[in-house]
Structures are given as structure tokens and as C-alpha cells.
Design an enzyme around this catalytic site. Structure first.
Site, PDB file in Angstrom:
ATOM      1  N   CYS A 134      13.315 -22.640   3.597  1.00  0.00           N
ATOM      2  CA  CYS A 134      13.216 -22.550   2.137  1.00  0.00           C
ATOM      3  C   CYS A 134      11.798 -22.796   1.625  1.00  0.00           C
ATOM      4  CB  CYS A 134      14.203 -23.504   1.489  1.00  0.00           C
ATOM      5  SG  CYS A 134      15.911 -23.061   1.897  1.00  0.00           S
ATOM      6  N   HIS A 265      10.021 -28.323  -5.810  1.00  0.00           N
ATOM      7  CA  HIS A 265      11.085 -27.620  -5.084  1.00  0.00           C
ATOM      8  C   HIS A 265      12.419 -27.951  -5.765  1.00  0.00           C
ATOM      9  CE1 HIS A 265      12.747 -25.490  -1.732  1.00  0.00           C
ATOM     10  NE2 HIS A 265      13.338 -26.531  -1.203  1.00  0.00           N
ATOM     11  N   HIS A 298      19.140 -22.225  -6.111  1.00  0.00           N
ATOM     12  CA  HIS A 298      18.178 -22.244  -5.014  1.00  0.00           C
ATOM     13  C   HIS A 298      18.275 -20.940  -4.218  1.00  0.00           C
ATOM     14  CE1 HIS A 298      15.639 -23.254  -1.824  1.00  0.00           C
ATOM     15  NE2 HIS A 298      16.324 -24.210  -1.221  1.00  0.00           N
TER      16      HIS A 298
END
Lengths: 368, 134
Positions: A134, A265, A298
Site C-alpha cells: 500500500c 496514510h 483505502h
């Protein structure tokens, strides 16, 4: 994709100019839809329609509009023509869209498929697939910065699709909140899985001038760091992220005093969000922190690029939206519960991924 | 390398860790290492194994460890963790040439070529050029 046709006047020698970007997220098609939704506090997170979630604790996600293929979504990002760029694609699972494709041993299992498709589509001179989980989107930006002296034009694309395959994986890890995620909140309880496609065009100042391309921002530096601690959990002390941030700060000749905001993030998991604040440290505490993940979820390997675009839009509009779902910031951090005017164009974008991969970049937007 | 760490690894990852350790040792065990893994193997086997565990019962029997292994970066993460490589790290999918790799300010570059035929590790002392292959 590109706005306007005039060259911005500023000179920058250690940077790449950003001359175009576009994205598709759960808030809709286009960077305008992303920013408008973020500013208005709308969430693109809803009950998943693409696959059956019956019996699962978490049944929500951030789906892109429509039922298109991976290439179809990338085409909605406004692919550049006739630039013959070097291409960098950020992804974790390529065009993989379902577990059934795995069962069928489909060609979509290959994570380098988006790069091969895009290279042919935009006639790219070279193609590199970055896959640091990610952190991929931000790592692709860091890689582009590292290659700034070798390339005239670099196109970065990010793509990851929401599928029953990845959804069941994150369910097995018990990483998802059954309710929309609440990044950096004291009561956060997990992430919201999502999907997105994004494209960004970066080029040398000379190339932008030659083409008469309007400069929408600049990539000023990048850094990478590895936790080397655990296959799926972040280092509790945030050491790998701190290394990445230090690299981005050093290469961009920046300190936190130079930044207008941090785009975190911010997955909403207990350990990720705490790790990021540890990595930012006392020096980072004075800088407002936000993330668009509370709105769009996400999107894995595409998330870093989407969030960089969201921050460029925030600078362009002069207003920094808050973190959706945040009411009580963890550790009393200056994470935004409410939006605020944004004058300083420089920001830090950070991302983290499984395997302990971390990436950070410093960028600047241009106020319209 | 701790033998108990190796025991828990699959054959390919064990091969990668040992090749990386040998290359670093020949290069004088540099401190600040840029780890770059170029994988041409991908995650097909792990994908199939994970989906086999996840496709029925609404995913209740899905294996979290196997899911983590479905990422193309899983091998690189294991190598970094076991060898304690906490510097910059990058994973690319597909073949790559040494000349394409920007190394920043690291003391050494550890490049792992992860191919169907096996893993090749090359450690390069950035002040002296390529020094070791395993």
C-alpha cells in the site's frame, strides 16, 4: 486532463513539474469530484455491490462508479497522448477483479499487466511496475523523483480494484471496520477497503516550457524506508516511516517548518495511525495533518497517488478539508476535525504497506 | 541468519534470504543498504492457495498469512525483516537493468532478481562497483 496552457513562471532545479492529473475514486470521476466530496465531507463508502458480502462482519467499501474494467477506469483518468513518456505504474494486484479470475488462472493475475497495457496505450518508452504494497503510489512518486535527470516526461499511474479476493484477505486479518473508517480518531477500529485509478504527468521544467504546459505543482523530493519487523503490522515505533520522511525532507531541502500540511496514510487501523504519529514525531506535531481516506476508503497501491492529487487540489483551492469521521484526535494531534484555509503550498505525503514498506514525498501545489 | 527464521520460510524465500546474505557478506556487510527486488515470479501460486482457503464459507476459513504472501512484495519484506535491512527498499515487477536503478545516498545496493529459475543476488558497493554475486 491538464488545466490551461500557460507555463508557470517559477524555476526549480531539483524538482519535476506536475502538468496533469486525473483520477477515479469512490467519490466519482475526476479530481474535481474527489476534492468537492472531500471538502463537503461526503463519503464514497457504502454497501458493496460488486460481490456478495453476506455473513461478513464488514460489508462496506469504496467502489468506483460503474462496472468498468481496470483499463476503462484508467482511461477516465485522462491518459496523455503523444508525450512518449517513461511510465511507472503503482499497484498491488494489477487488474485482478475477483477470486474467480484466480480460479480460472486468468492473465489478470499478473501485476505487471496494467503497465504493459498502458505502455502500449500511451506509447511509453519504458514501463516500470512498482509494488511495495500500500506504499506503492507514493513509492512510485519517489522513484520518479529519483529518475528526474534521466527523463523528460514521466507518467505515473496507480490502479487497484476492490474484489472479493482482497476483501476476504483483509477480513481474515480483521483489519476492517464494519463502519466507515475514522482515521486518527481515538476510537478508530480499522480500515475501509476501496478501489481507485489515478494518473499523474510529471516532467522537467524545460519540457513543460517547450510544450507550453501549465504547471499544476512540483515534486520536490522523495524517500523510502523499510521497517524490517513484521509481514503485516507496522513497526510500533515508526522507524521505517521516519527513515522515509527523513529522505523526503533531505532531498527536498525541507523541514516541517516549510510545510503547510501532511497528507497521512491514515488507514484507520489502530497500529498504522499510531505508527505515523510516532514517525512524524515532535517536529511534525506542529503541522496540520489530514487524509482523504475517510471519504474514499483505502485504495491500496493507488492510494498514495490519489491522496497526492487531493492535496494538490487543496492547495489549488486554498482550503484544506478535514479527516472524515474524526472527532477525537489520537494523542491530541493537530489532525483536522474541521477544514481550514491553506496558504502554504508545500506538503508531505506519506504511505505505508505490508512488509514494512514506507514512502514519503514532498510536493508543492499551485494556488489558482 | 537465524536458522529458526529459515525453517519457517518456503523454499523460494529461503533461497532469496541466503543469496542476499551471501552477497552482502562478500560486499563487506555494508550498513546502509538499498534493497531492490525485481520479481518476475509474481504471486500466482500464493493467489491460488489463498483463494482456495477463502472462496467458501464466506471467507471464514481464509488464511491471513497466505493473503499477505499474495503481494508481489512479500518476498522482499521477508528478506528485509530477516536480514534487518531497514534502509530504503523498492520492489518492481518484471525484469530490470542495474542502470535503471537510482540508489540515492545508500552505501550499497542489494539487487535481488527473483526469476522462475531461481533468485540471484548482487550486492554493489556504490563506491567500488559490483563486488559480489550469489
Amino acid at each position: 486532463m491538464a488545466r490551461g496552457a500557460e507555463t508557470h513562471g517559477m524555476e526549480a532545479v531539483n524538482s519535476l513539474a506536475i502538468t496533469g492529473y486525473g483520477c477515479v475514486t469512490s467519490l466519482g470521476k475526476g479530481a474535481d469530484a474527489l476534492y468537492a466530496g472531500w471538502k463537503e465531507g461526503r463519503r464514497g463508502i457504502a454497501r458493496i455491490r460488486k460481490f456478495d458480502t453476506t455473513g461478513m462482519e464488514c460489508r462496506i467499501g469504496g467502489e468506483m462508479p460503474g462496472r468498468e474494467s481496470g483499463p476503462g477506469y484508467l482511461e477516465h483518468c485522462g491518459l496523455p497522448e503523444d508525450l512518449h513518456p517513461d511510465l511507472i505504474v503503482a499497484t498491488t494486484k494489477g487488474f485482478l477483479g475477483s477470486g474467480a479470475e484466480v480460479e480460472a488462472r486468468s492473465v489478470t493475475l499478473d501485476a505487471s499487466l496494467p503497465a504493459r497495457w498502458l505502455q502500449a496505450k500511451i506509447k511509453a518508452k519504458s514501463a516500470t511496475t512498482v509494488s511495495t504494497a500500500c506504499a506503492s503510489g507514493t513509492a512510485a512518486l519517489a522513484l520518479a523523483w529519483s529518475r528526474r535527470e534521466k527523463a523528460d516526461v514521466i507518467v505515473i499511474a496507480g490502479i487497484d480494484l476492490l474484489s472479493d479476493f482482497v476483501f476476504r484477505g483483509f477480513a481474515a486479518l480483521r483489519a476492517m471496520d464494519p463502519n466507515p473508517c475514522r482515521p486518527f480518531d481515538e476510537t478508530r477500529a480499522g480500515m475501509t477497503a476501496a478501489e481507485a485509478a489515478a494518473v499523474m504527468v510529471l516532467e522537467s521544467e524545460d519540457s513543460a516550457k517547450r510544450r507550453g504546459a501549465k504547471v499544476l505543482g512540483r515534486l520536490l523530493g522523495g524517500g523510502l524506508g523499510c521497517d524490517a519487523t513484521h509481514p503485516t503490522a507496522p513497526d510500533r515505533e515508526g522507524r521505517g516511516m521516519a527513515t522515509a520522511i527523513a529522505g523526503a525532507m533531505a532531498t527536498s531541502h525541507s523541514t516541517f517548518n516549510d510545510l503547510g500540511h501532511v497528507h497521512a496514510h491514515g488507514t484507520g487501523t489502530v497500529f498504522n495511525d499510531a505508527m505515523e504519529l510516532k514517525a512524524l514525531g515532535d517536529a511534525g506535531r506542529k503541522t496540520p495533518l489530514t487524509t482523504v481516506k475517510g471519504n474514499v476508503g483505502h485504495a491500496f497501491g493507488a492510494s498514495g497517488l490519489v491522496e497526492a492529487i487531493a492535496s494538490l487540489e487543496a492547495v489549488r483551492h486554498g482550503f484544506l478539508p478535514p479527516v472524515a469521521g474524526l472527532t477525537r484526535p489520537l494523542d491530541n494531534w493537530p489532525a483536522l476535525v474541521e477544514g481550514r484555509p491553506l496558504e502554504n503550498p508545500r506538503f508531505l505525503k506519506i504511505s505505508a504497506g505490508f512488509g514494512g514498506f514506507n514512502a514519503a514525498v514532498v510536493m508543492e501545489g499551485v494556488r489558482e | 541468519v537465524n536458522p529458526s527464521d529459515l525453517d519457517r520460510l518456503d523454499k523460494r524465500t529461503r533461497e532469496a534470504v541466503l543469496a542476499a546474505a551471501a552477497a552482502l557478506e562478500k560486499a563487506g556487510n555494508p550498513k546502509r543498504v538499498f534493497l531492490w527486488v525485481a520479481t518476475e515470479v509474481g504471486s500466482r501460486e500464493a493467489d491460488i492457495a489463498f483463494w482456495k482457503s477463502a472462496k467458501d464459507e464466506g471467507g471464514l476459513l481464509a488464511s491471513p498469512a497466505t493473503f499477505a504472501a499474495t503481494l508481489p512484495s512479500a518476498l522482499a519484506g521477508d528478506v528485509a525483516r530477516i536480514l534487518g535491512l531497514s534502509g530504503p527498499a523498492m520492489v518492481t515487477v518484471g525484469p530490470i537493468e542495474m542502470t535503471e536503478i537510482p540508489v540515492g545516498d545508500a552505501e550499497a545496493l542489494l539487487l535481488l532478481h527473483d526469476r522462475p529459475s531461481g533468485v540471484e543476488a548482487v550486492a554493489t558497493d556504490l563506491s567500488r562497483g559490483p563486488t559480489a554475486a550469489a
